[in-house]
Scaffold this motif. Structure first.
Motif, PDB file in Angstrom:
ATOM      1  N   ASP A 163      37.771  41.242 -46.131  1.00 48.42           N
ATOM      2  CA  ASP A 163      38.733  40.237 -46.560  1.00 48.42           C
ATOM      3  C   ASP A 163      38.397  38.934 -45.851  1.00 48.42           C
ATOM      4  O   ASP A 163      38.717  38.760 -44.678  1.00 48.42           O
ATOM      5  N   TYR A 164      37.726  38.021 -46.561  1.00 47.81           N
ATOM      6  CA  TYR A 164      37.369  36.736 -45.972  1.00 47.81           C
ATOM      7  C   TYR A 164      37.066  35.734 -47.067  1.00 47.81           C
ATOM      8  O   TYR A 164      37.045  36.075 -48.251  1.00 47.81           O
ATOM      9  N   SER A 165      36.846  34.488 -46.691  1.00 49.87           N
ATOM     10  CA  SER A 165      36.564  33.419 -47.650  1.00 49.87           C
ATOM     11  C   SER A 165      35.212  32.795 -47.371  1.00 49.87           C
ATOM     12  O   SER A 165      34.778  32.710 -46.225  1.00 49.87           O
ATOM     13  N   LEU A 166      34.564  32.356 -48.444  1.00 51.11           N
ATOM     14  CA  LEU A 166      33.272  31.672 -48.368  1.00 51.11           C
ATOM     15  C   LEU A 166      33.404  30.276 -48.947  1.00 51.11           C
ATOM     16  O   LEU A 166      34.092  30.088 -49.947  1.00 51.11           O
ATOM     17  N   ASP A 167      32.710  29.326 -48.350  1.00 46.62           N
ATOM     18  CA  ASP A 167      32.716  27.957 -48.854  1.00 46.62           C
ATOM     19  C   ASP A 167      31.505  27.755 -49.753  1.00 46.62           C
ATOM     20  O   ASP A 167      30.370  27.842 -49.310  1.00 46.62           O
ATOM     21  N   PHE A 168      31.748  27.512 -51.041  1.00 44.71           N
ATOM     22  CA  PHE A 168      30.677  27.269 -52.011  1.00 44.71           C
ATOM     23  C   PHE A 168      30.617  25.796 -52.415  1.00 44.71           C
ATOM     24  O   PHE A 168      30.032  25.453 -53.429  1.00 44.71           O
ATOM     25  N   SER A 169      31.230  24.904 -51.642  1.00 49.34           N
ATOM     26  CA  SER A 169      31.289  23.499 -52.029  1.00 49.34           C
ATOM     27  C   SER A 169      29.921  22.827 -52.046  1.00 49.34           C
ATOM     28  O   SER A 169      29.752  21.788 -52.675  1.00 49.34           O
ATOM     29  N   ASP A 170      28.935  23.419 -51.399  1.00 51.66           N
ATOM     30  CA  ASP A 170      27.592  22.828 -51.370  1.00 51.66           C
ATOM     31  C   ASP A 170      26.748  23.224 -52.580  1.00 51.66           C
ATOM     32  O   ASP A 170      25.645  22.711 -52.763  1.00 51.66           O
ATOM     33  N   ILE A 171      27.258  24.089 -53.433  1.00 52.12           N
ATOM     34  CA  ILE A 171      26.494  24.549 -54.602  1.00 52.12           C
ATOM     35  C   ILE A 171      26.728  23.603 -55.769  1.00 52.12           C
ATOM     36  O   ILE A 171      27.860  23.356 -56.167  1.00 52.12           O
ATOM     37  N   GLU A 172      25.634  23.086 -56.317  1.00 55.15           N
ATOM     38  CA  GLU A 172      25.712  22.206 -57.478  1.00 55.15           C
ATOM     39  C   GLU A 172      25.051  22.891 -58.663  1.00 55.15           C
ATOM     40  O   GLU A 172      23.894  23.311 -58.587  1.00 55.15           O
ATOM     41  N   LEU A 173      25.804  23.008 -59.745  1.00 56.62           N
ATOM     42  CA  LEU A 173      25.313  23.591 -60.995  1.00 56.62           C
ATOM     43  C   LEU A 173      25.690  22.673 -62.140  1.00 56.62           C
ATOM     44  O   LEU A 173      26.776  22.099 -62.147  1.00 56.62           O
ATOM     45  N   TRP A 174      24.814  22.543 -63.120  1.00 57.33           N
ATOM     46  CA  TRP A 174      25.081  21.752 -64.314  1.00 57.33           C
ATOM     47  C   TRP A 174      25.431  20.301 -63.974  1.00 57.33           C
ATOM     48  O   TRP A 174      26.215  19.659 -64.657  1.00 57.33           O
ATOM     49  N   GLY A 175      24.910  19.792 -62.870  1.00 53.86           N
ATOM     50  CA  GLY A 175      25.176  18.417 -62.466  1.00 53.86           C
ATOM     51  C   GLY A 175      26.555  18.212 -61.867  1.00 53.86           C
ATOM     52  O   GLY A 175      27.026  17.093 -61.765  1.00 53.86           O
ATOM     53  N   GLN A 176      27.221  19.271 -61.467  1.00 53.73           N
ATOM     54  CA  GLN A 176      28.557  19.184 -60.886  1.00 53.73           C
ATOM     55  C   GLN A 176      28.771  20.307 -59.885  1.00 53.73           C
ATOM     56  O   GLN A 176      27.993  21.239 -59.824  1.00 53.73           O
ATOM     57  N   CYS A 177      29.815  20.199 -59.099  1.00 52.13           N
ATOM     58  CA  CYS A 177      30.176  21.254 -58.141  1.00 52.13           C
ATOM     59  C   CYS A 177      31.316  22.062 -58.765  1.00 52.13           C
ATOM     60  O   CYS A 177      32.468  21.614 -58.754  1.00 52.13           O
ATOM     61  N   PRO A 178      31.027  23.248 -59.310  1.00 51.38           N
ATOM     62  CA  PRO A 178      32.029  23.976 -60.096  1.00 51.38           C
ATOM     63  C   PRO A 178      33.054  24.778 -59.297  1.00 51.38           C
ATOM     64  O   PRO A 178      33.999  25.287 -59.877  1.00 51.38           O
ATOM     65  N   PHE A 179      32.862  24.905 -57.994  1.00 48.97           N
ATOM     66  CA  PHE A 179      33.786  25.737 -57.220  1.00 48.97           C
ATOM     67  C   PHE A 179      34.861  24.847 -56.609  1.00 48.97           C
ATOM     68  O   PHE A 179      34.623  24.133 -55.644  1.00 48.97           O
ATOM     69  N   GLY A 180      36.059  24.888 -57.218  1.00 49.90           N
ATOM     70  CA  GLY A 180      37.151  24.026 -56.796  1.00 49.90           C
ATOM     71  C   GLY A 180      37.829  24.459 -55.518  1.00 49.90           C
ATOM     72  O   GLY A 180      38.617  23.711 -54.957  1.00 49.90           O
ATOM     73  N   SER A 181      37.565  25.648 -55.056  1.00 51.01           N
ATOM     74  CA  SER A 181      38.169  26.134 -53.820  1.00 51.01           C
ATOM     75  C   SER A 181      37.212  27.142 -53.186  1.00 51.01           C
ATOM     76  O   SER A 181      36.166  27.450 -53.741  1.00 51.01           O
ATOM     77  N   HIS A 182      37.606  27.640 -52.030  1.00 49.59           N
ATOM     78  CA  HIS A 182      36.802  28.680 -51.387  1.00 49.59           C
ATOM     79  C   HIS A 182      36.798  29.931 -52.260  1.00 49.59           C
ATOM     80  O   HIS A 182      37.731  30.176 -53.018  1.00 49.59           O
ATOM     81  N   VAL A 183      35.757  30.709 -52.140  1.00 48.06           N
ATOM     82  CA  VAL A 183      35.673  31.990 -52.832  1.00 48.06           C
ATOM     83  C   VAL A 183      36.276  33.033 -51.899  1.00 48.06           C
ATOM     84  O   VAL A 183      35.825  33.184 -50.764  1.00 48.06           O
ATOM     85  N   HIS A 184      37.298  33.725 -52.369  1.00 48.93           N
ATOM     86  CA  HIS A 184      37.973  34.734 -51.550  1.00 48.93           C
ATOM     87  C   HIS A 184      37.424  36.110 -51.908  1.00 48.93           C
ATOM     88  O   HIS A 184      37.448  36.519 -53.070  1.00 48.93           O
ATOM     89  N   ILE A 185      36.931  36.826 -50.910  1.00 49.66           N
ATOM     90  CA  ILE A 185      36.301  38.131 -51.085  1.00 49.66           C
ATOM     91  C   ILE A 185      37.218  39.206 -50.510  1.00 49.66           C
ATOM     92  O   ILE A 185      37.610  39.130 -49.342  1.00 49.66           O
ATOM     93  N   THR A 186      37.550  40.213 -51.328  1.00 45.73           N
ATOM     94  CA  THR A 186      38.302  41.370 -50.847  1.00 45.73           C
ATOM     95  C   THR A 186      37.626  42.631 -51.366  1.00 45.73           C
ATOM     96  O   THR A 186      37.127  42.652 -52.487  1.00 45.73           O
ATOM     97  N   GLY A 187      37.605  43.646 -50.555  1.00 49.28           N
ATOM     98  CA  GLY A 187      37.003  44.906 -50.973  1.00 49.28           C
ATOM     99  C   GLY A 187      36.770  45.820 -49.801  1.00 49.28           C
ATOM    100  O   GLY A 187      37.425  45.704 -48.763  1.00 49.28           O
TER     101      GLY A 187
END
Length: 164
Positions: free
Chosen positions: A19-43
């Motif tokens: 249970d943690y969060s990842l920051d994907f704000s540095d990923i650019e796809l299609w000329g934009q940054c598509p991740f509007g928030s942190h990615v939350h991982i649970t499992g």
């Protein structure tokens, strides 16, 4: 996040929660940054009868421009992934299992790969997006235009004259 799985590989019915969060704000796809928030991982990673399974859900907000109407949209996404983890591979089993060298799993890299490979190639604001009018450029989701939809391809004009 590096997970040490040595004990998990050795003891049956052992379980490690994730249970943690990842920051994907540095990923650019299609000329934009598509991740509007942190990615939350649970499992969890668990050893069932000597087989180590990783199952997790990645939840995030996808923010992008629609490929049909060019409107900006944001929506919640949740992707589910499962993997079988092994310490060593036979040559023919390379696609079905995740090799965990030294019993240490780099979960961040695995999550990043899983999500990026699962994103759709065509991003639509909604499944029934009408797009833009080819003549006037109006967004057909917001307004109806009066343009004729029966325009003939100019390359076929000579054939149209034969029918007249």
């Amino acid at each position: 996040m590096i997970i040490d799985l040595q004990q998990l590989f050795d003891i049956e019915n052992e379980r490690v929660a994730i249970d943690y969060s990842l920051d994907f704000s540095d990923i650019e796809l299609w000329g934009q940054c598509p991740f509007g928030s942190h990615v939350h991982i649970t499992g969890a990673v668990e050893n069932r009868a000597g087989i180590v399974n990783l199952a997790y859900t990645a939840g995030f907000v996808l923010s992008a421009d629609c490929d049909r109407c060019l409107d900006r949209f944001s929506r919640d996404e949740a992707y589910h992934f499962t993997h079988v983890l092994v310490r060593e591979l036979n040559e023919e089993d390379t696609d079905e299992y995740i090799l965990v060298e030294n019993a240490r799993l780099d979960l961040d890299e695995l999550v990043r790969s899983d999500i990026l490979l699962s994103l759709p190639t065509k991003l639509l604001c909604k499944d029934d997006c009408k797009g833009l009018c080819q003549s006037c450029g109006n967004n057909l989701n917001h307004t109806d235009c009066t343009c004729s939809r029966k325009e003939c391809d100019p390359r076929l004009e000579a054939l149209k004259k034969l029918l007249d």
